[in-house]
Design a protein around this motif. Structure first.
Motif, PDB file in Angstrom:
ATOM      1  N   LEU A  39      39.856  36.958  27.794  1.00  0.00           N
ATOM      2  CA  LEU A  39      41.190  37.352  28.240  1.00  0.00           C
ATOM      3  C   LEU A  39      41.119  38.168  29.522  1.00  0.00           C
ATOM      4  O   LEU A  39      41.931  37.979  30.435  1.00  0.00           O
ATOM      5  N   ARG A  40      40.146  39.052  29.608  1.00  0.00           N
ATOM      6  CA  ARG A  40      39.986  39.852  30.833  1.00  0.00           C
ATOM      7  C   ARG A  40      39.549  38.984  32.009  1.00  0.00           C
ATOM      8  O   ARG A  40      39.933  39.228  33.158  1.00  0.00           O
ATOM      9  N   TRP A  41      38.745  37.965  31.717  1.00  0.00           N
ATOM     10  CA  TRP A  41      38.319  37.033  32.755  1.00  0.00           C
ATOM     11  C   TRP A  41      39.531  36.279  33.313  1.00  0.00           C
ATOM     12  O   TRP A  41      39.695  36.153  34.522  1.00  0.00           O
ATOM     13  N   VAL A  67      35.763  32.582  41.132  1.00  0.00           N
ATOM     14  CA  VAL A  67      35.922  33.768  41.977  1.00  0.00           C
ATOM     15  C   VAL A  67      36.031  35.017  41.111  1.00  0.00           C
ATOM     16  O   VAL A  67      35.489  36.072  41.456  1.00  0.00           O
ATOM     17  N   ALA A  68      36.701  34.912  39.971  1.00  0.00           N
ATOM     18  CA  ALA A  68      36.813  36.060  39.060  1.00  0.00           C
ATOM     19  C   ALA A  68      35.442  36.471  38.528  1.00  0.00           C
ATOM     20  O   ALA A  68      35.155  37.664  38.385  1.00  0.00           O
ATOM     21  N   VAL A  69      34.576  35.496  38.254  1.00  0.00           N
ATOM     22  CA  VAL A  69      33.216  35.811  37.805  1.00  0.00           C
ATOM     23  C   VAL A  69      32.441  36.521  38.910  1.00  0.00           C
ATOM     24  O   VAL A  69      31.782  37.540  38.674  1.00  0.00           O
ATOM     25  N   ILE A  70      32.534  35.994  40.120  1.00  0.00           N
ATOM     26  CA  ILE A  70      31.830  36.602  41.249  1.00  0.00           C
ATOM     27  C   ILE A  70      32.345  38.016  41.496  1.00  0.00           C
ATOM     28  O   ILE A  70      31.558  38.955  41.676  1.00  0.00           O
ATOM     29  N   LEU A  71      33.665  38.185  41.484  1.00  0.00           N
ATOM     30  CA  LEU A  71      34.243  39.512  41.705  1.00  0.00           C
ATOM     31  C   LEU A  71      33.812  40.487  40.613  1.00  0.00           C
ATOM     32  O   LEU A  71      33.494  41.646  40.898  1.00  0.00           O
ATOM     33  N   ALA A 103      47.952  46.089  35.400  1.00  0.00           N
ATOM     34  CA  ALA A 103      49.107  45.648  34.596  1.00  0.00           C
ATOM     35  C   ALA A 103      48.664  44.727  33.471  1.00  0.00           C
ATOM     36  O   ALA A 103      49.161  44.848  32.347  1.00  0.00           O
ATOM     37  N   PHE A 104      47.741  43.822  33.749  1.00  0.00           N
ATOM     38  CA  PHE A 104      47.246  42.944  32.689  1.00  0.00           C
ATOM     39  C   PHE A 104      46.469  43.717  31.635  1.00  0.00           C
ATOM     40  O   PHE A 104      46.502  43.394  30.459  1.00  0.00           O
ATOM     41  N   SER A 105      45.737  44.757  32.059  1.00  0.00           N
ATOM     42  CA  SER A 105      44.968  45.542  31.086  1.00  0.00           C
ATOM     43  C   SER A 105      45.894  46.306  30.143  1.00  0.00           C
ATOM     44  O   SER A 105      45.500  46.604  29.007  1.00  0.00           O
TER      45      SER A 105
END
Length: 118
Positions: free
Chosen positions: A5-7, A36-40, A110-112
């Protein structure tokens, strides 16, 4: 499950920044956003703590505002790594990275709030 979910939340935050800022491009849709989310995430986990430690004096001196510069540098580094991997994610410059990192940070925050902290 929380990690997935965080990913997805991180990928959505990058997508929001790309949607709002013309200087950030993510061709390739959802697979590219997820990559890109994994890299970030890796850049933020591995490089960011070292930069925060090295710049702790500037962070204190600027009352934490230098963290925005560090976040922008992390987004630029992510763009460079994604370019080396031919993912197509691109950030046009430091100013765009600064605004983009602010948007990604706010959207991730906001998502967290919506996700459980189990």
């Amino acid at each position: 499950m929380n990690l997935l979910l965080r990913w997805f939340a991180s990928a959505a935050a990058v997508g929001i920044a790309a949607w709002l800022l013309p200087g950030i491009t993510v061709p390739g849709g959802l697979p590219a956003l997820l990559a890109v989310a994994v890299i970030l995430g890796l850049v933020n986990a591995l490089v960011r703590p070292v930069l925060r430690w090295l710049a702790c004096g500037l962070i204190v001196l600027t009352l934490g505002l230098f963290l925005l510069v560090i976040n922008a540098l992390m987004l630029l580094l992510t763009s460079w790594i994604a370019g080396q991997l031919a993912l197509g994610f691109r950030v046009d410059g430091f100013t765009t990275a600064l605004y983009g990192s602010l948007i990604v940070s706010l959207a991730s925050w906001a998502f967290s709030l919506l996700l459980d902290d189990d």
